[in-house]
Structure formats: C-alpha cells, structure tokens
Design an enzyme around this catalytic site. Structure first.
Site, PDB file in Angstrom:
ATOM      1  N   GLY A 127      -4.187  -2.842  -5.665  1.00 26.64           N
ATOM      2  CA  GLY A 127      -5.380  -2.806  -6.517  1.00 26.64           C
ATOM      3  C   GLY A 127      -5.896  -1.386  -6.521  1.00 26.64           C
ATOM      4  O   GLY A 127      -5.125  -0.450  -6.716  1.00 26.64           O
ATOM      5  N   GLU A 128      -7.151  -1.238  -6.239  1.00 26.11           N
ATOM      6  CA  GLU A 128      -7.753   0.094  -6.212  1.00 26.11           C
ATOM      7  C   GLU A 128      -8.447   0.265  -4.860  1.00 26.11           C
ATOM      8  O   GLU A 128      -9.440  -0.397  -4.586  1.00 26.11           O
ATOM      9  CB  GLU A 128      -8.727   0.204  -7.382  1.00 26.11           C
ATOM     10  CG  GLU A 128      -9.379   1.539  -7.526  1.00 26.11           C
ATOM     11  CD  GLU A 128      -8.377   2.684  -7.642  1.00 26.11           C
ATOM     12  OE1 GLU A 128      -7.389   2.565  -8.379  1.00 26.11           O
ATOM     13  OE2 GLU A 128      -8.583   3.709  -6.953  1.00 26.11           O
ATOM     14  N   SER A 129      -7.903   1.165  -4.045  1.00 26.00           N
ATOM     15  CA  SER A 129      -8.395   1.227  -2.667  1.00 26.00           C
ATOM     16  C   SER A 129      -9.855   1.677  -2.562  1.00 26.00           C
ATOM     17  O   SER A 129     -10.572   1.234  -1.669  1.00 26.00           O
ATOM     18  CB  SER A 129      -7.494   2.118  -1.817  1.00 26.00           C
ATOM     19  OG  SER A 129      -7.396   3.402  -2.375  1.00 26.00           O
TER      20      SER A 129
ATOM     21  N   CYS B   9       0.621  -1.175  -1.336  1.00 23.50           N
ATOM     22  CA  CYS B   9       0.030  -0.153  -2.197  1.00 23.50           C
ATOM     23  C   CYS B   9      -1.419   0.151  -1.796  1.00 23.50           C
ATOM     24  O   CYS B   9      -1.621   0.754  -0.755  1.00 23.50           O
ATOM     25  CB  CYS B   9       0.183  -0.560  -3.657  1.00 23.50           C
ATOM     26  SG  CYS B   9       0.206   0.856  -4.746  1.00 23.50           S
TER      27      CYS B   9
ATOM     28  N   ARG C   6       1.137   3.546  -9.670  1.00 21.29           N
ATOM     29  CA  ARG C   6       0.183   4.549  -9.158  1.00 21.29           C
ATOM     30  C   ARG C   6       0.216   4.553  -7.634  1.00 21.29           C
ATOM     31  O   ARG C   6      -0.816   4.490  -6.955  1.00 21.29           O
ATOM     32  CB  ARG C   6      -1.227   4.287  -9.686  1.00 21.29           C
ATOM     33  CG  ARG C   6      -1.275   4.206 -11.214  1.00 21.29           C
ATOM     34  CD  ARG C   6      -2.666   4.337 -11.759  1.00 21.29           C
ATOM     35  NE  ARG C   6      -3.127   5.704 -11.621  1.00 21.29           N
ATOM     36  CZ  ARG C   6      -4.352   6.051 -11.265  1.00 21.29           C
ATOM     37  NH1 ARG C   6      -5.254   5.158 -10.993  1.00 21.29           N
ATOM     38  NH2 ARG C   6      -4.687   7.316 -11.169  1.00 21.29           N
TER      39      ARG C   6
ATOM     40  N   HIS D 220       5.242  -3.004  -4.638  1.00 17.90           N
ATOM     41  CA  HIS D 220       4.677  -4.340  -4.881  1.00 17.90           C
ATOM     42  C   HIS D 220       5.733  -5.442  -4.874  1.00 17.90           C
ATOM     43  O   HIS D 220       6.140  -5.897  -5.943  1.00 17.90           O
ATOM     44  CB  HIS D 220       3.997  -4.367  -6.250  1.00 17.90           C
ATOM     45  CG  HIS D 220       2.754  -3.554  -6.341  1.00 17.90           C
ATOM     46  ND1 HIS D 220       1.525  -4.040  -5.978  1.00 17.90           N
ATOM     47  CD2 HIS D 220       2.555  -2.286  -6.739  1.00 17.90           C
ATOM     48  CE1 HIS D 220       0.608  -3.107  -6.155  1.00 17.90           C
ATOM     49  NE2 HIS D 220       1.217  -2.030  -6.623  1.00 17.90           N
TER      50      HIS D 220
ATOM     51  N   GLU E  94       5.294  -8.427  -4.411  1.00 19.75           N
ATOM     52  CA  GLU E  94       4.706  -9.654  -4.978  1.00 19.75           C
ATOM     53  C   GLU E  94       4.885  -9.728  -6.485  1.00 19.75           C
ATOM     54  O   GLU E  94       4.616 -10.743  -7.100  1.00 19.75           O
ATOM     55  CB  GLU E  94       3.219  -9.748  -4.591  1.00 19.75           C
ATOM     56  CG  GLU E  94       2.268  -8.768  -5.279  1.00 19.75           C
ATOM     57  CD  GLU E  94       2.329  -7.344  -4.691  1.00 19.75           C
ATOM     58  OE1 GLU E  94       3.211  -7.063  -3.855  1.00 19.75           O
ATOM     59  OE2 GLU E  94       1.489  -6.523  -5.107  1.00 19.75           O
TER      60      GLU E  94
END
Ligand code: GLN
Length: 199
Positions: free
Chosen positions: A47-49, A79, A136, A172, A174
């Site tokens: 996601g976005e850390s 990620c 990313r 990823h 998943e």
C-alpha cells in the site's frame, strides 16, 4: 487452524486474506489492538507506507504491534509492509516498526520503471523461479549480518529478506496465483514457531 492477522488499515489486505484462506488458514483482519490477540502470524500488506504509518498511530496500533513483534510474533511484510519492518528508511530515519536489520530506499526504481515484473530465484522454494510483481517498490540497500537473503533478481539484487520469524518482500506475491511464499511463511515460519498450537 492457524489464525493469521492481516493489517487492514489500507492497501491490498484483501488479496492477502484470499491467499491465506486458499492455503487453509484463517485470515483475521486487524484494525484494533484487541484483534492482535491469539494470532499465529501477521501480514503487513502493500500500500502506502506513509499512510499506514499515520493510520497505525491514529488507530493506536503502533505500540501493541511493536510489543507483539518483540515477543516473536511471526510477520510477513510485502512492499509497504516490508518498509514498515526495515530498521531504517534511507533519507527518512527509523521505520515505524522495525525488526529486520535492513535499510530500504522507497520508490527506488525510478519513474521509468515504476512498476515491473520479473522472475526471481528463491532457492528455498526450488524451481521454477517465482514470477514477481513490483509496484513502486522499495530497494533493499543494506543487509545486516543476521539477515538471510531469500530471493534475488537476475542481477543479484536481494528482494526478500528473512530474520528469524520476520520476512520482508519488496514485491507482491498476493497478486499472483503462485502462493509458494505464503505457504513458506505458514509452514516454515509460523508452523515452526508455533508447532504445538497449529492444530
Ligand atoms: N511506494 C510505496 C511506499 O513507499 C510502496 C508501494 C507498494 O506497497 N506497492 O510505501
């Protein structure tokens, strides 16, 4: 059945939940500190850390999570999840959780190759190589002596690192149908640490 918590504040937690269910374990979405009880393992999704860091604080999860990790709860971070587990984020300082002695650099593949797919060699899984999706992705730029590199790109760059019961992947698994790394986490990390409780 193994109960595997999946941090569900943000990011692709549903895909992890699906993978865990397909492997016969029980996914448990975690949004509240109480939901960390009775877990055999935990997944920190992609996601976005920076957003996750903020939400972890807002949801009062930072301290309880740090405690559970310090107590040895097996954890898989993918990620953004791997960024949370690093010791340090290059240019930013210590990461929110830590636990794996690596330094990561965020969004380090640059705009041109922002996202890419590649076959990675994972000796612990044998053949064939794993087809990995990088979005990313961070780069692992430093690896401590106690850390085991588990997967590499063709150029030798490490993209998966394990330290004891903690596993960080910059890609990823998943998002593909190849669930061997989730299975490795369940069997070789969660199963081993909780051998008696895995009925
Ligand atoms: N670029 C994101 C970050 O820095 C990670 C991307 C991902 O999880 N796919 O947090």
């Amino acid at each position: 059945m193994q109960r595997i918590g999946i941090l569900a504040l943000q990011g692709d937690f549903r895909e992890h939940a699906r993978a865990i269910a397909r492997l016969g374990a029980e996914p448990v979405e975690v949004r509240l500190p109480d939901q960390l009880a009775d877990l055999a393992g935990l997944i920190l999704p992609g996601g976005e850390s920076t957003t996750m860091r903020r939400l972890l604080a807002d949801y009062a999860l930072l301290e309880p999570l740090r405690e559970r990790l310090a107590a040895g709860l097996p954890v898989l971070g993918t990620c953004a999840g791997a960024i949370l587990l690093a010791r340090e984020i290059a240019g930013e300082g210590p990461s929110p959780l830590g636990g794996i002695d690596i330094v990561v650099s965020r969004n380090a593949y640059g705009r041109q190759v922002d996202s890419f797919e590649a076959d990675v060699e994972v000796p612990a899984l044998g053949k064939p190589p794993l087809h990995a999706v990088f979005i990313r992705a961070p780069r692992i730029v430093e690896i401590g002596p106690g850390v085991e590199p588990l997967a590499r790109l063709g150029n030798g760059e490490v993209v998966a690192a394990r330290q004891g019961a903690r596993l960080a992947l910059t890609f990823h698994p998943e998002l593909t149908d190849d669930l061997r790394l989730h299975q490795y986490f369940l069997r070789q990390i969660v199963g081993r640490d909780n051998a008696s409780g895995a009925a």
